[in-house]
Design an enzyme around this catalytic site. Sequence first.
Site: not given
Ligand code: DGL
Length: 275
Positions: A11-12, A74, A156, A195, A197
């Site tokens: 993931d990012s 992600c 984060e 997302c 997150h």
């Molecule tokens: N966790 C990522 C997603 O599912 C993106 C978060 C980011 O913007 O880096 O899209």
Amino acid sequence: MGVTLLIGVFDSGIGGLSVLRALRAELPHEDFIYLADSGHAPYGERDVAHVLTRSRALAGYLLRQNVKTLVIACNTATAAAIDLLRAQYPQLPIIGVEPAVKPATLLSQTGRVGIMATRSTLESARFQTLLDSLAANGTSTSFVLQPCDGLADAIERSASTGDTTELIAACARHTGAMGRFGTEKGEIDTLVLGCTHYPFAEQQLIALLGDKVQLVATGEAVARQTRRQIASLAGLAESDRPGRVSLLSTGDPQVLQAAAARWLGLQAAVTQPQF
Ligand code: DGL
């Protein structure tokens, strides 16, 4: 004894831990390697070329670590890079995530569904195709799309400090822009967390919207899909010992370590890969 093959997850940043949590529950004997690209995040507000370049670099690194399957945990990276990665590695099962829009339309009683995701995911051709396929099937559901700039970043930061002030403000700003939530006609009764997150803001969202609004995430569906793919293509782990997890980050290792401990109860050192 043969080489232990791993499931690679990236993931990012720490968001993919919400998918890893579901994967570990579904596949308790598998070994995982989780790579957070925190040194190059967030992805959601960057151009597609950046996400594509990073996704290729992360996939390439994980493949050199003996992975038998790759999970792109992600939504943003899936939208930008999954087709290309599948073309590049045709032998490798690659599982991606996308906003759970279809399940949400089935759950909604009011016919009004909110979708929170990154700007990049919502602007992607892949997401447009998903909406078009629902329209082609004659859905009567209406969708409220909310690009949540800054939310993944706030998550984060809250993971490492435990301070949720900024996170609550970001959730309030984005949900406030979407209109009325509730179970009455015309209100949004179902909210897609598009997302990986965002499941880590679940408590804050419930506090703002009330517990009658249904939050829909994708972790469990992705974990079931991963199990099916591994069982038919890559082979499940043969041992019955508990699976191990290696954690890696291209950014501050402390953030991933704190998030894994806080949300997964996982006490593991985080290493910084060189590639
Ligand atoms: N966790 C990522 C997603 O599912 C993106 C978060 C980011 O913007 O880096 O899209």
